[in-house]
Design a protein around this motif. Sequence first.
Motif, PDB file in Angstrom:
ATOM      1  N   ASN A  33      14.190  -6.837  -1.146  1.00  0.00           N
ATOM      2  CA  ASN A  33      13.093  -7.644  -1.669  1.00  0.00           C
ATOM      3  C   ASN A  33      12.915  -7.464  -3.181  1.00  0.00           C
ATOM      4  OD1 ASN A  33      11.202  -9.616  -0.827  1.00  0.00           O
ATOM      5  ND2 ASN A  33       9.525  -8.140  -1.087  1.00  0.00           N
ATOM      6  N   ARG A  34      14.040  -7.347  -3.895  1.00  0.00           N
ATOM      7  CA  ARG A  34      14.002  -7.188  -5.357  1.00  0.00           C
ATOM      8  C   ARG A  34      13.989  -8.560  -6.033  1.00  0.00           C
ATOM      9  NH1 ARG A  34      16.870  -2.851  -7.498  1.00  0.00           N
ATOM     10  NH2 ARG A  34      16.704  -3.921  -9.529  1.00  0.00           N
ATOM     11  N   PRO A  35      13.275  -8.721  -7.149  1.00  0.00           N
ATOM     12  CA  PRO A  35      13.301  -9.994  -7.878  1.00  0.00           C
ATOM     13  C   PRO A  35      14.708 -10.332  -8.361  1.00  0.00           C
ATOM     14  CG  PRO A  35      11.492  -8.595  -8.634  1.00  0.00           C
ATOM     15  CD  PRO A  35      12.345  -7.748  -7.744  1.00  0.00           C
ATOM     16  N   THR A  90      17.357  -9.760  -0.840  1.00  0.00           N
ATOM     17  CA  THR A  90      17.622  -8.638   0.054  1.00  0.00           C
ATOM     18  C   THR A  90      19.069  -8.727   0.526  1.00  0.00           C
ATOM     19  OG1 THR A  90      15.331  -8.495   0.827  1.00  0.00           O
ATOM     20  CG2 THR A  90      17.019  -7.520   2.238  1.00  0.00           C
ATOM     21  N   ARG A 122      11.831 -14.574 -10.255  1.00  0.00           N
ATOM     22  CA  ARG A 122      10.921 -13.903  -9.325  1.00  0.00           C
ATOM     23  C   ARG A 122      11.340 -14.045  -7.868  1.00  0.00           C
ATOM     24  NH1 ARG A 122       7.303 -16.440 -13.083  1.00  0.00           N
ATOM     25  NH2 ARG A 122       6.269 -14.897 -14.403  1.00  0.00           N
ATOM     26  N   PRO A 128      12.808 -13.395  -4.349  1.00  0.00           N
ATOM     27  CA  PRO A 128      13.184 -12.108  -3.748  1.00  0.00           C
ATOM     28  C   PRO A 128      14.600 -12.120  -3.193  1.00  0.00           C
ATOM     29  CG  PRO A 128      11.807 -13.352  -2.237  1.00  0.00           C
ATOM     30  CD  PRO A 128      11.873 -14.157  -3.507  1.00  0.00           C
TER      31      PRO A 128
END
Length: 308
Positions: A241-243, A272, A268, A270
């Motif tokens: 869930n990183r930008p 994964t 922005r 997300p």
Amino acid sequence: MTDQGAGSLDPLTEEALAWLVRLHSGKETEQDWHLYHDWKAASAEQSAAAERAEAMWSRLGPALAGKKSRKISGALVFMVALLGTAAYSGVLGRSNQWLADEATGIGERRTVHLADGSAVVLDSVTSFDVEFSNDERRIKLRDGQIYVTVAPNPARPFVVEAQGGDVQALGTAFNVRIDEADVSVAVTEHAVRVGMMNGQSVDVSVGYGVDYSRADGLGQVAAVDTASITAWQRGELVFDNRPLGDVLEDMERYEHGAVIFTDAELKRLPVTGVFSTDDLGAFFDALEHALPVRVTRLPLVTVISRAE
């Protein structure tokens, strides 16, 4: 989205270049040009950024002649990227690596065996100096990321110095990463002692990590996923869930070139997944399938735009 210390584009200049890519895509409209001029006029900072981007562009010919300008070509984009991001892409190399005792280039990983029997694995675009004495074993991490396996010797402490902090091994293996002004430490065996020049100090045990910086001092010790953190040694990066902007900052360390977003909001989104650092083509293909983005790959530059 790139590292200022690496000699890359600042965010506003990057945005201005994204405008120019759009305006010479062959799909631009008169309204697009009006919007670009409105963007330039919105602030002094944006006007200055546009001037920098246009100066880069103008070195390649009359690219700013509005409706009369030619469509952008792959060769033109190549030259724009080369002029604007050569230092970041590794064509010239990072200046703080030139005199380092040990260094890796873009996409390179290797292990250095030190004189005391310790081993240091260097990630891509990483450099450090070795300063061993009779009383202490010290390496100074200039940039990048390392994984250290320390040979025991209580009479000669082993210390990794990075960005104003010391990470002292307490019979251990651990990971140290520099991200601009921040440093992240994660312990995979035994423990380390992390100390700052201001006297702050904390012990970190196996399975835990801590971040620090000169500006903010020591952070809180917290449990970390060491398998994910050290996956780079296997040629993998793990994101939860990183930008997208942060993900691409990590991924572009493994390939020459730069990434430009035509819409800052896309940074922005997300992300994964587990991705190979040895196959960025597959990574970008996965992005197009999983996110509402279109990826245009050209020599030394990748453009991320919103999918139509």
